[in-house]
Design a protein around this motif. Structure first.
Motif, PDB file in Angstrom:
ATOM      1  N   LEU A 223      -2.618  39.135  -4.569  1.00 26.06           N
ATOM      2  CA  LEU A 223      -2.970  37.988  -3.732  1.00 26.06           C
ATOM      3  C   LEU A 223      -4.423  37.611  -3.971  1.00 26.06           C
ATOM      4  O   LEU A 223      -5.319  38.455  -3.913  1.00 26.06           O
ATOM      5  CB  LEU A 223      -2.770  38.349  -2.258  1.00 26.06           C
ATOM      6  CG  LEU A 223      -3.309  37.355  -1.224  1.00 26.06           C
ATOM      7  CD1 LEU A 223      -2.533  36.036  -1.285  1.00 26.06           C
ATOM      8  CD2 LEU A 223      -3.254  37.960   0.173  1.00 26.06           C
ATOM      9  N   CYS A 225      -7.130  34.803  -2.432  1.00 28.09           N
ATOM     10  CA  CYS A 225      -7.220  33.847  -1.335  1.00 28.09           C
ATOM     11  C   CYS A 225      -8.625  33.824  -0.759  1.00 28.09           C
ATOM     12  O   CYS A 225      -9.486  34.616  -1.151  1.00 28.09           O
ATOM     13  CB  CYS A 225      -6.208  34.197  -0.239  1.00 28.09           C
ATOM     14  SG  CYS A 225      -6.505  35.810   0.526  1.00 28.09           S
ATOM     15  N   VAL A 252      -0.330  43.318  -2.815  1.00 25.81           N
ATOM     16  CA  VAL A 252       0.797  43.106  -1.905  1.00 25.81           C
ATOM     17  C   VAL A 252       1.887  44.116  -2.236  1.00 25.81           C
ATOM     18  O   VAL A 252       2.254  44.279  -3.408  1.00 25.81           O
ATOM     19  CB  VAL A 252       1.332  41.664  -2.039  1.00 25.81           C
ATOM     20  CG1 VAL A 252       2.596  41.488  -1.234  1.00 25.81           C
ATOM     21  CG2 VAL A 252       0.257  40.668  -1.611  1.00 25.81           C
ATOM     22  N   ARG A 255       6.106  41.584  -3.000  1.00 22.66           N
ATOM     23  CA  ARG A 255       5.680  40.186  -3.133  1.00 22.66           C
ATOM     24  C   ARG A 255       6.757  39.197  -2.708  1.00 22.66           C
ATOM     25  O   ARG A 255       6.437  38.104  -2.251  1.00 22.66           O
ATOM     26  CB  ARG A 255       5.182  39.901  -4.533  1.00 22.66           C
ATOM     27  CG  ARG A 255       6.146  39.868  -5.667  1.00 22.66           C
ATOM     28  CD  ARG A 255       5.395  39.356  -6.910  1.00 22.66           C
ATOM     29  NE  ARG A 255       6.243  39.166  -8.050  1.00 22.66           N
ATOM     30  CZ  ARG A 255       6.246  39.953  -9.118  1.00 22.66           C
ATOM     31  NH1 ARG A 255       5.455  41.009  -9.155  1.00 22.66           N
ATOM     32  NH2 ARG A 255       7.043  39.715 -10.136  1.00 22.66           N
ATOM     33  N   ARG A 259       5.983  36.409   0.173  1.00 22.43           N
ATOM     34  CA  ARG A 259       6.132  34.970  -0.052  1.00 22.43           C
ATOM     35  C   ARG A 259       6.978  34.315   1.027  1.00 22.43           C
ATOM     36  O   ARG A 259       6.741  33.175   1.410  1.00 22.43           O
ATOM     37  CB  ARG A 259       6.752  34.722  -1.425  1.00 22.43           C
ATOM     38  CG  ARG A 259       5.765  34.888  -2.584  1.00 22.43           C
ATOM     39  CD  ARG A 259       6.481  34.898  -3.903  1.00 22.43           C
ATOM     40  NE  ARG A 259       5.563  34.954  -5.039  1.00 22.43           N
ATOM     41  CZ  ARG A 259       5.908  35.275  -6.265  1.00 22.43           C
ATOM     42  NH1 ARG A 259       7.187  35.597  -6.525  1.00 22.43           N
ATOM     43  NH2 ARG A 259       5.019  35.296  -7.239  1.00 22.43           N
ATOM     44  N   VAL A 267       0.852  34.489  -4.720  1.00 24.65           N
ATOM     45  CA  VAL A 267       0.925  35.900  -5.112  1.00 24.65           C
ATOM     46  C   VAL A 267       1.362  35.958  -6.572  1.00 24.65           C
ATOM     47  O   VAL A 267       2.429  35.453  -6.929  1.00 24.65           O
ATOM     48  CB  VAL A 267       1.920  36.683  -4.232  1.00 24.65           C
ATOM     49  CG1 VAL A 267       1.986  38.135  -4.690  1.00 24.65           C
ATOM     50  CG2 VAL A 267       1.509  36.607  -2.774  1.00 24.65           C
TER      51      VAL A 267
END
Length: 285
Positions: A223, A225, A252, A255, A259, A267
């Motif tokens: 990830l 962000c 993660v 994944r 999501r 991701v």
């Protein structure tokens, strides 16, 4: 081919292995990865019969490594350590003649074939071999008594990519016979991504990550962000995270599930190195 159950090994006050459990099936390459001091070489020496575990059990080819009959089983095990131990004044043919008296199943024709295949000179002393040539000679000797199990301790460390790929292809050829297996210790995760079927990541003597390589790469995700986005993520879905000047990164655990819960966040697929780095960060947090 290998069965290790709850193995612990301590040197003075340093615990090299702490309750290690793992199993290597037939027809597979099993990758053992971790930093220096993680316990990789200790495990290989236990499986060679050179060390005894303080507790737990370890078996290779169905024989407990502490049992007297393991001496006979060692005929079917090939070993390559990270530093070739051949005497510098020897030449490759002399190595073959010496080992022909050490193994019942020594195949001189096979050994000569590997010398040709690996381009190893017969008239050059080992002291004049490059590191790659020494490692090829080690692998040639390990394969020339027709083992069923190979124990390889950092065989590609310090080698250039061309030689590394050549050796990895040789390992893949070896396990085409499903009655064989390889335990491959390495800190080069890209080599394990190419060759390994299963992976155990050791950290401070314990299993940090373990499983089928393809399943691990399919399950985990990376990830990327903003910090504000990361603060809104359920920590239970993450293994580890790091914050940089321009954003955040996190590993993660699943994944697909992530999501579904956070469709607006991206991701990406991971490498084994991503899994190892973030798992340690999560463990030390």
């Amino acid at each position: 081919m290998i069965e290790v159950k709850h193995v612990t090994k301590t040197f003075d006050r340093f615990r090299a292995l702490d309750g290690l459990t793992m199993s290597v099936p037939d027809g597979s390459i099993y990758g053992l990865v971790g930093p220096n001091g993680a316990g990789k070489s200790t495990l290989i020496r236990i499986l060679m019969g050179a060390l005894r575990p303080d507790s737990g059990t370890a078996a290779a080819l169905g024989v407990d490594v502490s049992a007297p009959e393991f001496l006979n089983a060692k005929e079917d095990i090939g070993v390559v350590l990270d530093e070739a131990s051949f005497h510098d004044p020897l030449k490759a043919p002399q190595v073959g003649r010496i080992l022909s008296g050490a193994y019942r199943n020594w195949d001189q024709r096979c050994f000569d074939g590997y010398l040709d295949k690996f381009g190893l000179p017969r008239d050059k002393k080992i002291k004049d071999f490059s590191k790659g040539m020494r490692m090829k000679l080690s692998i040639a000797t390990a394969l020339s008594h027709h083992p069923r199990l190979l124990l390889l301790d950092e065989p590609t460390s310090g080698l250039d990519p061309v030689v590394r790929n050549e050796l990895l292809d040789e390992f893949l050829d070896f396990i085409q016979d499903e009655g064989r297996a390889i335990l491959l210790s390495s800190h080069i995760t890209s080599d394990l991504e190419k060759a390994a079927d299963y992976v155990t990541y050791l950290h401070r003597g314990r299993v940090a990550v373990q499983g089928a390589k393809d399943e691990l790469l399919e399950s985990y995700g990376r990830l990327a962000c903003a910090r504000s986005d990361l603060q809104g993520v359920d920590p239970a879905l993450l293994v580890g995270a790091r914050t940089g000047q321009f954003g955040c990164e996190a590993l993660v655990r699943d994944r697909r599930a992530f999501r579904r819960q956070y469709p607006a966040l991206t991701v990406d697929p991971v490498t084994l190195e991503d899994i190892m780095v973030f798992t340690v960060r999560g463990d030390e947090a």
